[in-house]
Design an enzyme around this catalytic site. Structure first.
Site, mmCIF file in Angstrom:
data_model
loop_
_atom_site.group_PDB
_atom_site.id
_atom_site.type_symbol
_atom_site.label_atom_id
_atom_site.label_comp_id
_atom_site.label_asym_id
_atom_site.label_seq_id
_atom_site.Cartn_x
_atom_site.Cartn_y
_atom_site.Cartn_z
ATOM 1 N N THR A 21 37.031 69.246 25.305
ATOM 2 C CA THR A 21 37.963 69.200 24.185
ATOM 3 C C THR A 21 37.958 70.549 23.478
ATOM 4 O OG1 THR A 21 38.685 67.842 22.308
ATOM 5 C CG2 THR A 21 36.316 68.224 22.497
ATOM 6 N N ASN A 22 38.500 70.611 22.262
ATOM 7 C CA ASN A 22 38.530 71.873 21.511
ATOM 8 C C ASN A 22 38.389 71.589 20.020
ATOM 9 O OD1 ASN A 22 41.271 71.474 20.327
ATOM 10 N ND2 ASN A 22 41.820 71.460 22.494
ATOM 11 N N ARG A 23 38.522 72.626 19.193
ATOM 12 C CA ARG A 23 38.171 72.511 17.772
ATOM 13 C C ARG A 23 39.306 72.012 16.884
ATOM 14 N NH1 ARG A 23 37.121 77.955 16.194
ATOM 15 N NH2 ARG A 23 36.935 77.035 14.133
ATOM 16 N N ALA A 88 46.663 70.948 20.128
ATOM 17 C CA ALA A 88 45.895 71.875 20.969
ATOM 18 C C ALA A 88 45.574 71.119 22.256
ATOM 19 C CB ALA A 88 44.634 72.313 20.257
#
Ligand code: PMT
Length: 211
Positions: A21-23, A88
Protein backbone atom coordinates in the site's frame (compact mmCIF):
# COMPACT_ATOMS: atom_id res chain seq x y z
CA UNK A 1 -23.76 18.21 -11.75
CA UNK A 2 -22.72 14.65 -10.95
CA UNK A 3 -19.20 14.13 -9.58
CA UNK A 4 -17.23 10.90 -9.27
CA UNK A 5 -14.22 11.18 -6.96
CA UNK A 6 -11.61 8.56 -6.09
CA UNK A 7 -9.66 8.75 -2.84
CA UNK A 8 -7.29 6.96 -0.51
CA UNK A 9 -4.75 4.22 -1.10
CA UNK A 10 -5.33 0.77 -2.55
CA UNK A 11 -4.16 -2.43 -0.90
CA UNK A 12 -2.68 -5.14 -3.04
CA UNK A 13 -2.69 -8.43 -1.11
CA UNK A 14 0.28 -10.76 -0.96
CA UNK A 15 -1.02 -13.32 1.52
CA UNK A 16 -3.75 -13.33 4.22
CA UNK A 17 -1.51 -11.25 6.51
CA UNK A 18 0.23 -8.81 4.16
CA UNK A 19 -0.41 -6.26 1.44
CA UNK A 20 1.34 -3.51 -0.53
CA UNK A 21 0.00 0.00 0.00
CA UNK A 22 1.10 3.65 0.34
CA UNK A 23 0.82 6.67 2.64
CA UNK A 24 -2.43 8.16 1.34
CA UNK A 25 -4.81 9.08 4.17
CA UNK A 26 -7.70 9.88 1.82
CA UNK A 27 -8.01 13.45 3.17
CA UNK A 28 -7.59 15.18 -0.21
CA UNK A 29 -10.23 13.06 -1.92
CA UNK A 30 -12.69 13.24 0.99
CA UNK A 31 -12.25 17.04 1.12
CA UNK A 32 -13.10 17.18 -2.59
CA UNK A 33 -16.21 15.03 -2.05
CA UNK A 34 -17.31 17.24 0.87
CA UNK A 35 -16.73 20.46 -1.11
CA UNK A 36 -18.63 19.21 -4.16
CA UNK A 37 -21.55 18.07 -2.00
CA UNK A 38 -21.52 21.38 -0.10
CA UNK A 39 -21.91 23.16 -3.46
CA UNK A 40 -25.05 21.10 -4.14
CA UNK A 41 -23.64 18.49 -6.52
CA UNK A 42 -24.39 14.75 -6.52
CA UNK A 43 -21.25 12.94 -5.46
CA UNK A 44 -20.11 9.35 -5.55
CA UNK A 45 -16.89 8.75 -3.62
CA UNK A 46 -14.95 5.57 -4.43
CA UNK A 47 -12.32 5.05 -1.78
CA UNK A 48 -9.67 2.64 -0.64
CA UNK A 49 -9.31 1.97 3.10
CA UNK A 50 -9.05 5.13 5.26
CA UNK A 51 -9.87 6.15 8.83
CA UNK A 52 -12.10 9.03 7.70
CA UNK A 53 -15.84 9.61 8.01
CA UNK A 54 -17.71 9.80 4.72
CA UNK A 55 -18.94 13.39 4.17
CA UNK A 56 -22.73 13.65 4.72
CA UNK A 57 -24.88 13.21 1.63
CA UNK A 58 -22.15 11.55 -0.40
CA UNK A 59 -22.71 8.11 -2.01
CA UNK A 60 -19.87 5.87 -0.94
CA UNK A 61 -18.23 2.79 -2.40
CA UNK A 62 -15.46 1.07 -0.47
CA UNK A 63 -12.79 -0.78 -2.41
CA UNK A 64 -9.53 -2.47 -1.48
CA UNK A 65 -7.54 -3.12 -4.65
CA UNK A 66 -6.74 -1.18 -7.81
CA UNK A 67 -8.78 -3.72 -9.79
CA UNK A 68 -11.82 -3.15 -7.52
CA UNK A 69 -11.42 0.64 -7.91
CA UNK A 70 -11.19 0.22 -11.70
CA UNK A 71 -14.39 -1.88 -11.76
CA UNK A 72 -16.27 0.53 -9.46
CA UNK A 73 -15.25 3.60 -11.52
CA UNK A 74 -16.33 1.89 -14.77
CA UNK A 75 -19.68 0.85 -13.27
CA UNK A 76 -20.48 4.24 -11.72
CA UNK A 77 -19.44 6.35 -14.73
CA UNK A 78 -22.73 6.59 -16.66
CA UNK A 79 -24.22 10.04 -16.05
CA UNK A 80 -21.08 11.51 -14.44
CA UNK A 81 -20.20 15.09 -15.50
CA UNK A 82 -16.91 15.50 -13.62
CA UNK A 83 -14.43 12.79 -12.57
CA UNK A 84 -11.61 13.66 -10.16
CA UNK A 85 -9.00 10.97 -9.52
CA UNK A 86 -7.32 11.81 -6.20
CA UNK A 87 -6.67 8.21 -5.15
CA UNK A 88 -3.12 6.93 -4.75
CA UNK A 89 -3.66 3.75 -6.74
CA UNK A 90 -0.88 1.18 -6.41
CA UNK A 91 0.98 1.00 -9.72
CA UNK A 92 2.07 -2.62 -9.11
CA UNK A 93 0.60 -5.65 -7.36
CA UNK A 94 2.02 -9.08 -6.51
CA UNK A 95 1.72 -11.46 -9.47
CA UNK A 96 0.66 -14.30 -7.18
CA UNK A 97 -1.50 -14.31 -4.05
CA UNK A 98 -0.60 -16.99 -1.54
CA UNK A 99 -3.63 -18.52 0.24
CA UNK A 100 -1.25 -19.43 3.07
CA UNK A 101 0.92 -17.00 5.02
CA UNK A 102 4.32 -16.91 3.33
CA UNK A 103 6.92 -18.35 5.70
CA UNK A 104 10.35 -16.89 6.36
CA UNK A 105 12.81 -18.75 4.17
CA UNK A 106 16.36 -17.42 3.80
CA UNK A 107 17.71 -13.86 4.21
CA UNK A 108 16.32 -12.50 0.97
CA UNK A 109 13.07 -12.76 -0.87
CA UNK A 110 12.22 -11.63 -4.39
CA UNK A 111 8.71 -10.44 -4.99
CA UNK A 112 7.35 -10.46 -8.53
CA UNK A 113 5.02 -7.57 -9.31
CA UNK A 114 2.83 -6.70 -12.27
CA UNK A 115 1.15 -3.46 -13.35
CA UNK A 116 -2.32 -2.68 -12.05
CA UNK A 117 -4.95 -1.30 -14.45
CA UNK A 118 -4.47 2.41 -15.19
CA UNK A 119 -7.83 3.87 -14.18
CA UNK A 120 -7.15 7.47 -15.21
CA UNK A 121 -5.60 6.29 -18.47
CA UNK A 122 -8.69 4.18 -19.25
CA UNK A 123 -11.24 6.96 -18.73
CA UNK A 124 -11.23 8.28 -22.30
CA UNK A 125 -9.74 5.37 -24.25
CA UNK A 126 -11.55 2.39 -22.65
CA UNK A 127 -14.59 3.80 -20.81
CA UNK A 128 -15.31 6.49 -23.43
CA UNK A 129 -15.80 9.17 -20.76
CA UNK A 130 -16.58 12.54 -22.36
CA UNK A 131 -17.05 14.68 -19.24
CA UNK A 132 -14.52 16.85 -17.40
CA UNK A 133 -11.55 14.74 -16.37
CA UNK A 134 -9.24 15.84 -13.56
CA UNK A 135 -6.18 13.79 -12.62
CA UNK A 136 -3.67 14.23 -9.84
CA UNK A 137 0.11 13.99 -10.13
CA UNK A 138 2.10 13.01 -7.04
CA UNK A 139 5.72 13.79 -7.82
CA UNK A 140 8.97 14.38 -5.97
CA UNK A 141 10.79 16.33 -8.71
CA UNK A 142 9.98 18.16 -11.95
CA UNK A 143 6.42 18.25 -10.63
CA UNK A 144 4.89 20.49 -13.29
CA UNK A 145 6.63 18.78 -16.22
CA UNK A 146 5.40 15.34 -15.18
CA UNK A 147 1.93 16.74 -14.56
CA UNK A 148 1.82 18.21 -18.06
CA UNK A 149 2.86 14.84 -19.50
CA UNK A 150 -0.03 13.17 -17.65
CA UNK A 151 -2.46 15.87 -18.78
CA UNK A 152 -1.62 15.15 -22.41
CA UNK A 153 -1.23 11.34 -22.30
CA UNK A 154 -4.40 10.74 -20.29
CA UNK A 155 -6.43 13.45 -22.04
CA UNK A 156 -7.28 15.32 -18.85
CA UNK A 157 -8.77 18.79 -18.69
CA UNK A 158 -6.74 19.63 -15.59
CA UNK A 159 -4.07 17.90 -13.50
CA UNK A 160 -3.57 18.82 -9.85
CA UNK A 161 0.14 18.51 -9.14
CA UNK A 162 1.55 18.14 -5.64
CA UNK A 163 5.06 17.62 -4.34
CA UNK A 164 5.05 14.46 -2.26
CA UNK A 165 8.68 14.81 -1.17
CA UNK A 166 7.50 17.32 1.47
CA UNK A 167 6.13 16.13 4.80
CA UNK A 168 4.02 19.28 5.41
CA UNK A 169 1.85 18.77 2.31
CA UNK A 170 0.71 15.92 0.06
CA UNK A 171 0.52 12.47 1.61
CA UNK A 172 -1.04 12.12 5.06
CA UNK A 173 -0.99 15.82 5.98
CA UNK A 174 -3.81 18.27 6.70
CA UNK A 175 -2.58 20.81 4.16
CA UNK A 176 -1.59 20.86 0.54
CA UNK A 177 0.00 23.22 -1.96
CA UNK A 178 -0.75 22.49 -5.58
CA UNK A 179 -0.25 23.62 -9.16
CA UNK A 180 -3.33 23.35 -11.35
CA UNK A 181 -2.02 22.41 -14.78
CA UNK A 182 -4.35 23.20 -17.70
CA UNK A 183 -3.65 22.71 -21.43
CA UNK A 184 -2.87 26.42 -21.83
CA UNK A 185 -1.72 27.63 -18.39
CA UNK A 186 -0.76 26.82 -14.82
CA UNK A 187 -2.33 28.27 -11.67
CA UNK A 188 -0.80 27.98 -8.23
CA UNK A 189 -2.75 27.50 -5.00
CA UNK A 190 -0.74 28.52 -1.94
CA UNK A 191 -0.38 26.18 1.00
CA UNK A 192 -3.76 25.84 2.71
CA UNK A 193 -5.99 23.22 4.32
CA UNK A 194 -7.07 20.42 2.01
CA UNK A 195 -10.65 21.62 2.53
CA UNK A 196 -9.82 25.08 1.09
CA UNK A 197 -7.73 23.64 -1.74
CA UNK A 198 -10.67 21.31 -2.54
CA UNK A 199 -13.10 24.25 -2.74
CA UNK A 200 -10.92 25.90 -5.40
CA UNK A 201 -10.55 22.67 -7.39
CA UNK A 202 -14.33 22.12 -7.38
CA UNK A 203 -14.87 25.72 -8.49
CA UNK A 204 -12.56 25.16 -11.48
CA UNK A 205 -14.11 21.76 -12.20
CA UNK A 206 -17.57 23.27 -12.67
CA UNK A 207 -16.47 25.88 -15.21
CA UNK A 208 -14.18 23.74 -17.41
CA UNK A 209 -15.75 22.79 -20.74
CA UNK A 210 -14.60 19.18 -21.27
CA UNK A 211 -13.91 19.12 -25.04
O1 PMT B 1 -4.74 10.98 0.64
P1 PMT B 1 -3.92 12.11 1.23
O2 PMT B 1 -3.10 11.69 2.41
O3 PMT B 1 -4.78 13.34 1.50
O4 PMT B 1 -2.84 12.56 0.14
C1 PMT B 1 -3.26 13.19 -1.04
C2 PMT B 1 -2.52 12.62 -2.27
C3 PMT B 1 -1.03 12.95 -2.18
C4 PMT B 1 -2.74 11.09 -2.34
C5 PMT B 1 -3.20 13.31 -3.51
O5 PMT B 1 -3.05 14.70 -3.41
C6 PMT B 1 -2.57 12.82 -4.80
O6 PMT B 1 -1.55 13.30 -5.28
N1 PMT B 1 -3.23 11.77 -5.41
C7 PMT B 1 -2.66 11.04 -6.58
C8 PMT B 1 -1.64 10.07 -6.11
C9 PMT B 1 -1.01 9.27 -7.22
O7 PMT B 1 -1.05 8.07 -7.18
O8 PMT B 1 -0.45 9.98 -8.18
P2 PMT B 1 0.28 9.37 -9.49
O9 PMT B 1 1.09 10.51 -10.03
O10 PMT B 1 0.99 8.10 -9.17
O11 PMT B 1 -0.93 9.02 -10.43
C10 PMT B 1 -1.43 9.92 -11.39
C11 PMT B 1 -2.92 9.81 -11.56
O12 PMT B 1 -3.25 8.53 -12.07
C12 PMT B 1 -3.73 10.00 -10.28
O13 PMT B 1 -4.87 10.75 -10.60
C13 PMT B 1 -4.09 8.57 -9.87
O14 PMT B 1 -5.32 8.53 -9.17
C14 PMT B 1 -4.20 7.90 -11.23
N2 PMT B 1 -3.89 6.46 -11.29
C15 PMT B 1 -2.66 5.99 -10.94
C16 PMT B 1 -2.37 4.63 -11.06
C17 PMT B 1 -3.37 3.76 -11.55
N3 PMT B 1 -3.14 2.46 -11.65
N4 PMT B 1 -4.58 4.26 -11.87
C18 PMT B 1 -4.85 5.58 -11.77
O15 PMT B 1 -5.95 6.02 -12.09
Amino acid sequence: MKFLITAGPTREPLDPARYLTNRSSGRMGYALAGAARHDGHDVVLISGPTALDVPPGVDFIHVETAQEMYDAVRDMLPGVDVAIMAAAVADYRPVAYSERKIKKDGDRMVLELERTPDILGSMRSVFGFTGTLIGFAAETNDVEDYARGKLERKQCNMVVANDVSRSDIGFDSRENEVALVFPDRVEYLEKDTKEHIAMHIIEHATIIRPQ
